[in-house]
Structure formats: structure tokens, C-alpha cells
Write a protein that holds these residues in place. Structure first.
Motif, mmCIF file in Angstrom:
data_model
loop_
_atom_site.group_PDB
_atom_site.id
_atom_site.type_symbol
_atom_site.label_atom_id
_atom_site.label_comp_id
_atom_site.label_asym_id
_atom_site.label_seq_id
_atom_site.Cartn_x
_atom_site.Cartn_y
_atom_site.Cartn_z
ATOM 1 N N VAL A 1 -20.499 51.430 -2.532
ATOM 2 C CA VAL A 1 -20.600 50.327 -2.075
ATOM 3 C C VAL A 1 -19.282 50.518 -1.192
ATOM 4 O O VAL A 1 -18.243 51.224 -1.437
ATOM 5 C CB VAL A 1 -20.520 49.186 -2.778
ATOM 6 N N ASN A 2 -19.128 49.817 0.157
ATOM 7 C CA ASN A 2 -18.246 50.144 0.944
ATOM 8 C C ASN A 2 -17.323 49.163 1.163
ATOM 9 O O ASN A 2 -17.780 47.877 1.102
ATOM 10 C CB ASN A 2 -18.699 50.272 2.706
ATOM 11 N N LEU A 3 -15.833 49.579 0.988
ATOM 12 C CA LEU A 3 -14.919 48.274 0.986
ATOM 13 C C LEU A 3 -14.002 48.407 1.865
ATOM 14 O O LEU A 3 -13.812 49.498 2.547
ATOM 15 C CB LEU A 3 -14.060 48.594 -0.430
ATOM 16 N N HIS A 4 -13.556 47.044 2.370
ATOM 17 C CA HIS A 4 -12.567 47.065 3.231
ATOM 18 C C HIS A 4 -11.389 46.383 2.578
ATOM 19 O O HIS A 4 -11.514 45.383 2.039
ATOM 20 C CB HIS A 4 -12.993 46.153 4.489
ATOM 21 N N LEU A 5 -10.246 46.850 2.718
ATOM 22 C CA LEU A 5 -8.827 46.346 2.036
ATOM 23 C C LEU A 5 -8.607 45.319 3.204
ATOM 24 O O LEU A 5 -8.214 45.312 4.260
ATOM 25 C CB LEU A 5 -7.586 47.471 2.178
ATOM 26 N N LYS A 6 -8.132 44.072 2.554
ATOM 27 C CA LYS A 6 -7.688 42.999 3.132
ATOM 28 C C LYS A 6 -6.187 42.807 2.786
ATOM 29 O O LYS A 6 -5.714 42.697 1.768
ATOM 30 C CB LYS A 6 -8.189 41.715 2.535
ATOM 31 N N VAL A 7 -5.316 42.876 3.941
ATOM 32 C CA VAL A 7 -3.844 42.840 3.696
ATOM 33 C C VAL A 7 -3.418 41.448 4.303
ATOM 34 O O VAL A 7 -3.961 40.775 5.427
ATOM 35 C CB VAL A 7 -2.989 43.895 4.147
ATOM 36 N N ASP A 8 -2.588 40.698 3.490
ATOM 37 C CA ASP A 8 -2.150 39.330 3.935
ATOM 38 C C ASP A 8 -0.945 39.438 4.878
ATOM 39 O O ASP A 8 0.358 39.759 3.891
ATOM 40 C CB ASP A 8 -1.952 38.477 2.984
ATOM 41 N N THR A 9 -0.794 39.361 6.130
ATOM 42 C CA THR A 9 0.461 39.840 6.733
ATOM 43 C C THR A 9 1.124 38.440 7.175
ATOM 44 O O THR A 9 1.941 38.444 8.059
ATOM 45 C CB THR A 9 0.105 40.508 8.107
ATOM 46 N N GLY A 10 0.521 37.187 6.629
ATOM 47 C CA GLY A 10 1.386 35.873 7.083
ATOM 48 C C GLY A 10 0.420 34.803 7.119
ATOM 49 O O GLY A 10 0.767 33.613 7.220
ATOM 50 N N GLY B 1 -12.530 50.557 5.215
ATOM 51 C CA GLY B 1 -11.567 49.622 6.158
ATOM 52 C C GLY B 1 -10.677 49.165 5.792
ATOM 53 O O GLY B 1 -10.238 48.968 4.607
ATOM 54 N N LEU B 2 -9.723 48.738 6.707
ATOM 55 C CA LEU B 2 -8.455 47.897 6.558
ATOM 56 C C LEU B 2 -8.337 46.797 7.495
ATOM 57 O O LEU B 2 -8.593 47.139 8.555
ATOM 58 C CB LEU B 2 -7.257 48.756 6.452
ATOM 59 N N PHE B 3 -8.196 45.547 7.112
ATOM 60 C CA PHE B 3 -8.212 44.575 8.072
ATOM 61 C C PHE B 3 -6.983 43.416 7.552
ATOM 62 O O PHE B 3 -6.692 43.386 6.492
ATOM 63 C CB PHE B 3 -9.350 43.850 8.525
ATOM 64 N N THR B 4 -6.629 42.742 8.696
ATOM 65 C CA THR B 4 -5.841 41.511 8.389
ATOM 66 C C THR B 4 -6.276 40.489 9.402
ATOM 67 O O THR B 4 -7.170 40.469 10.181
ATOM 68 C CB THR B 4 -4.200 41.711 8.552
ATOM 69 N N PHE C 1 -8.857 55.429 7.433
ATOM 70 C CA PHE C 1 -9.880 54.324 7.294
ATOM 71 C C PHE C 1 -10.732 54.475 8.545
ATOM 72 O O PHE C 1 -10.351 54.507 9.701
ATOM 73 C CB PHE C 1 -9.223 52.923 7.454
ATOM 74 N N ARG C 2 -12.030 54.465 8.329
ATOM 75 C CA ARG C 2 -12.939 54.386 9.498
ATOM 76 C C ARG C 2 -12.842 53.217 10.354
ATOM 77 O O ARG C 2 -12.846 53.471 11.632
ATOM 78 C CB ARG C 2 -14.407 54.452 8.968
ATOM 79 N N TYR C 3 -12.691 52.091 9.835
ATOM 80 C CA TYR C 3 -12.406 50.950 10.829
ATOM 81 C C TYR C 3 -11.275 50.164 10.324
ATOM 82 O O TYR C 3 -10.908 49.769 9.314
ATOM 83 C CB TYR C 3 -13.462 49.806 10.466
ATOM 84 N N VAL C 4 -10.289 50.035 11.358
ATOM 85 C CA VAL C 4 -9.028 49.152 11.172
ATOM 86 C C VAL C 4 -9.206 48.192 12.158
ATOM 87 O O VAL C 4 -9.168 48.239 13.366
ATOM 88 C CB VAL C 4 -7.850 50.033 11.364
ATOM 89 N N HIS C 5 -9.409 46.715 11.569
ATOM 90 C CA HIS C 5 -9.890 45.407 12.622
ATOM 91 C C HIS C 5 -8.573 44.401 12.070
ATOM 92 O O HIS C 5 -8.662 43.926 11.107
ATOM 93 C CB HIS C 5 -11.170 45.199 12.311
ATOM 94 N N LEU C 6 -8.055 44.190 13.291
ATOM 95 C CA LEU C 6 -6.944 43.148 13.005
ATOM 96 C C LEU C 6 -7.151 41.600 13.973
ATOM 97 O O LEU C 6 -6.979 40.698 13.350
ATOM 98 C CB LEU C 6 -5.555 43.629 13.733
ATOM 99 N N ALA D 1 -5.516 50.426 15.280
ATOM 100 C CA ALA D 1 -6.690 49.835 15.144
ATOM 101 C C ALA D 1 -7.884 50.255 16.182
ATOM 102 O O ALA D 1 -7.513 50.856 17.204
ATOM 103 C CB ALA D 1 -6.445 48.418 15.557
ATOM 104 N N ASN D 2 -9.246 50.244 15.794
ATOM 105 C CA ASN D 2 -10.187 50.731 16.498
ATOM 106 C C ASN D 2 -11.333 49.588 16.667
ATOM 107 O O ASN D 2 -12.259 49.749 17.407
ATOM 108 C CB ASN D 2 -10.719 51.947 15.971
ATOM 109 N N THR D 3 -10.945 48.281 15.999
ATOM 110 C CA THR D 3 -12.323 47.326 15.886
ATOM 111 C C THR D 3 -11.818 46.118 16.141
ATOM 112 O O THR D 3 -10.509 45.827 15.743
ATOM 113 C CB THR D 3 -12.874 47.551 14.601
ATOM 114 N N GLY D 4 -12.451 45.027 16.652
ATOM 115 C CA GLY D 4 -12.114 43.674 16.622
ATOM 116 C C GLY D 4 -12.938 42.854 15.938
ATOM 117 O O GLY D 4 -14.253 43.308 15.756
#
Ligand SMILES: *Cc1c(COP(=O)(O)O)cnc(C)c1O
Length: 381
Positions: A119-128, A157-160, A192-197, A212-215
């Protein structure tokens, strides 16, 4: 098929215009169309298809149930659940090729017990925003290590998420970007294949961030501004409109009261038109006193809005069967939001599934959905 004179129209050309214009403006390689909450009340599958045609290449939603609903209709496109799913539901997500969010170490430790299709996971980081997500660099580093140690978990993936990208000043956005740098100091973003902020506001204002490469495009895809606190770089096209028809016309004598509680009392003889839409359709009681449009002319909603009907003060030109617009290009969603002291998001998400959705392309009806009573789509949208 529907048997009532109230409907919402969704102009798919406008959604496509907004998606392609914003994608081009933002400069991102990839773009999620955010279609949670039944595509903000517009219809998930129809909007998703239109957005994908117009240049979005992935879909995102809030809950696994929403992802599964989409997946039944749309194959071969990544679908991300941005909210937290239960670790025990990983098999369901994997089976249907749904990407999910890893939002803290405890969740990841539970996910390490998962055995099954990867299964594909995207890490969620809390920046505020301080909703879900990891809040320190060491957790982010460990999260990567744990996920990489387990062959059934793919770290893709990684996103905030920004809390104030739509505010007057960019100070909050800048602070979150700095916090992102701190939180990801120990990891290589290029793994990460997708970094979306970015959400809509950030896509419209701040361009591509380094790494970042995705919105993730939500509200503005529907042609609605995220807030009134910043100037749009170009005009958006509102895709949603709401309509009804006059059921009955009556003339009341001076002194007559209208609807529950008798809050409107005629001070002279008045003509009243009744329309079949009420608060159970999401046309909330707060709309009392606001205007609707009939043949391009404004008329006020008088008396309390009932569950299924409401009353309008009209003139002699209005007849039974005439079309009444409650939201259109003049009666804009953002204006309704301002009048109700809320946001555009809440206005469109509130229109319930008792109201059929009619889809238009090139100005003509191409399909309709009556989710509440006939869940199958009719037409070719
Ligand atoms: C809803 C949501 C979005 C979309 O935000 P808009 O302001 O509608 O563009 C993006 N990311 C996350 C995590 C969301 O929950």
C-alpha cells in the motif's frame, strides 16, 4: 430522473477552465483534484472526470469511503485519502489501490503489522495547522525508517497543509515553510515521488516551492475564491448554480403573516410565490431576507424558510412555473457566504443530496445525478 422543481446545475466546462488555468499558473508538474465531500457538493465522479481531462492527474478525498466510491467509477488514477484511516482498514485500501496517509508514529507502528498487497503511504507533517501530522524532525526521520523497513508499505509521498495561505499577509505561510524545512531536515525530499504542500490559496499565490512537485486544488477548481483577503490573479468561473420554480402564487391582504412564527407581516396587499426548497435541502433558515432572481429581477425571501419550501415576495410579472434562481452568476456563492457570515465552502457543501445535480457542457445538459433517490448516474458526463 427527478420529480421536483428544484435542481442544482454544474457547469463542467467551467470546472475544466479553472483546473487548466490554475495548473498552468501554479507551474506544478502534478495536480490533485480535491473531490472530498462529494466534490464540495458538486458530484464526485463527474467533477473528477472533468478535472482529470483538464490537467489534474490525481484525486484526493478525506475518507476511505469517499475513495472507494470514486474508485468504483475511475480506475488507473491515484486516489489519496488525506485524513487518517484505521490501520485495520489497510487491506481494504490496498485491495482497491487507494493511497493513504501516515500521520504519526503510533499509526505507523500499528501499520507494521499489516501483511498483504503493498500500500502507498504519504507522510503528513504538521507545520502549523495543528490538525493531523507529525510535529518533530525525529518522528519524521523514524517514520521513514520504519516504513522503509516493511516491504508492504511504500513511502511515496510527503505533505503538509497551510492554515493561513488565504490570509492578507504571507507571514503564516512563510512560517510554515520554515517549519517544513526543520521537520524534513533529516530526510531527502527527492526520495518521495510526490511532495505536495499547496491548497487552492497557495496555488493561486505562491508558486512552486523548492522540493515540491504537486499541489492539491480544492475550492478554486469550483470557481470559488478561498477568501476575500487576497486578490485573485485572474477570474474564476463559478460552476455551481441553484434553481427552483414557482409552485403557487397568492395575494395576501395587508396584515397577513407569512410562514412559521409569522415573522413577516404584509403592510400592504402583497403577492407571494412559493418555491419547493427548504433547509432540508441545505437552503438554510439564515437565507431569510436574502434575494432570489426571477427573469433577471431580484425578489426577497420573506418569512421563515421551512424544511421543504419557502416564500418570496413577487410582483404581477411572476407566474406559476417560472424559474427562480437562488445561486447564479449574479447571486454568487461568495456573496451568500458573506451574508451568512460563513465561507463559500460551507454554502456548496450544505446543499443536500435531496437536490438533484444536472451537468452541463457547452451550455447543454449532458447528464444528471439524483444521488438520494436514484444513485446511478444518467447521461454521459
Ligand atoms: C480540503 C483540503 C484541501 C483543499 O483545500 P482548498 O482550500 O479547498 O483548496 C487540501 N488539502 C487538504 C489536506 C485538505 O483537507
Amino acid at each position: 430522473m427527478y420529480y421536483r422543481d428544484t435542481w442544482a446545475e454544474i457547469d463542467l466546462d467551467r470546472i475544466q477552465h479553472n483546473v487548466s488555468r490554475i495548473k498552468q499558473h501554479s507551474g506544478f508538474e502534478h495536480l490533485y483534484a480535491v473531490v472530498k465531500a462529494n466534490a464540495y457538493g458538486h458530484g464526485d465522479v463527474e467533477v473528477a472526470r472533468a478535472a482529470l481531462e483538464a490537467g489534474a492527474d490525481m484525486l484526493s478525498v478525506a475518507f476511505l469511503d469517499e475513495a472507494l466510491h470514486l474508485r468504483r467509477a475511475i480506475k488507473d488514477v491515484p486516489i489519496l485519502v488525506m485524513g487518517a484511516i484505521r490501520p485495520s482498514d489497510l487491506a481494504v485500501a490496498a485491495e482497491m489501490d487507494i493511497d493513504v496517509t501516515a500521520h504519526d508514529l503510533q499509526w505507523i507502528e500499528a501499520a507494521l503489522c499489516y501483511e498483504g498487497k503493498p500500500v502507498n503511504l504519504h507522510l503528513k507533517v504538521d507545520t502549523g495547522m495543528h490538525r493531523i501530522g507529525m510535529t518533530d524532525a525525529e518522528s519524521v526521520r523514524q517514520a521513514c525508517e520504519l516504513i522503509d523497513s516493511h516491504s508492504q508499505l511504500n513511502r511515496v509521498g510527503l505533505f503538509t497543509h497551510f492554515a493561513t495561505a488565504d490570509a492578507q499577509t504571507r507571514a503564516g505561510y512563510d512560517a510554515q515553510m520554515q517549519q517544513l524545512e526543520r521537520l524534513t531536515a533529516e530526510v531527502d525530499l527527492s526520495t518521495f515521488r510526490y511532495v505536495h504542500l499547496s491548497n487552492s490559496a497557495a496555488l493561486l499565490r505562491f508558486g512552486v516551492q523548492s522540493g515540491a512537485n504537486t499541489g492539491r486544488l480544492g475550492i478554486s477548481m469550483y470557481g470559488l475564491p478561498p477568501s476575500h483577503d487576497f486578490e485573485l490573479p485572474f477570474e474564476l468561473e463559478q460552476a455551481f448554480s441553484l434553481h427552483s420554480r414557482i409552485t403557487q402564487v397568492k395575494t395576501l391582504e395587508a396584515g397577513s403573516a407569512v410562514s412559521y412564527g409569522g415573522t413577516f407581516v404584509a403592510d400592504e396587499p402583497v403577492r407571494i410565490g412559493v418555491i419547493p426548497i427548504g433547509y432540508a435541502d441545505g437552503w438554510l433558515r439564515y437565507h431569510q431576507g436574502r434575494s432570489v432572481e426571477i427573469h433577471g429581477k431580484r425578489y426577497p425571501i420573506v418569512g421563515r424558510i421551512c424544511m421543504d419550501q419557502c416564500m418570496i415576495q413577487i410582483d404581477d410579472s411572476v407566474q406559476v412555473g417560472d424559474q427562480v434562481d437562488l445561486l447564479n452568476d449574479n447571486l454568487r456563492v461568495e456573496h451568500a457566504a458573506r451574508d451568512l457570515k460563513t465561507i463559500s465552502y460551507e454554502i456548496v457543501c450544505s446543499i443536500s443530496d435531496r437536490v438533484p445535480r444536472v451537468y452541463k457542457r457547452g451550455g447543454v445538459v449532458v447528464g444528471e445525478r439524483n444521488e438520494r433517490f436514484r444513485p446511478d448516474l444518467t447521461g454521459d458526463v
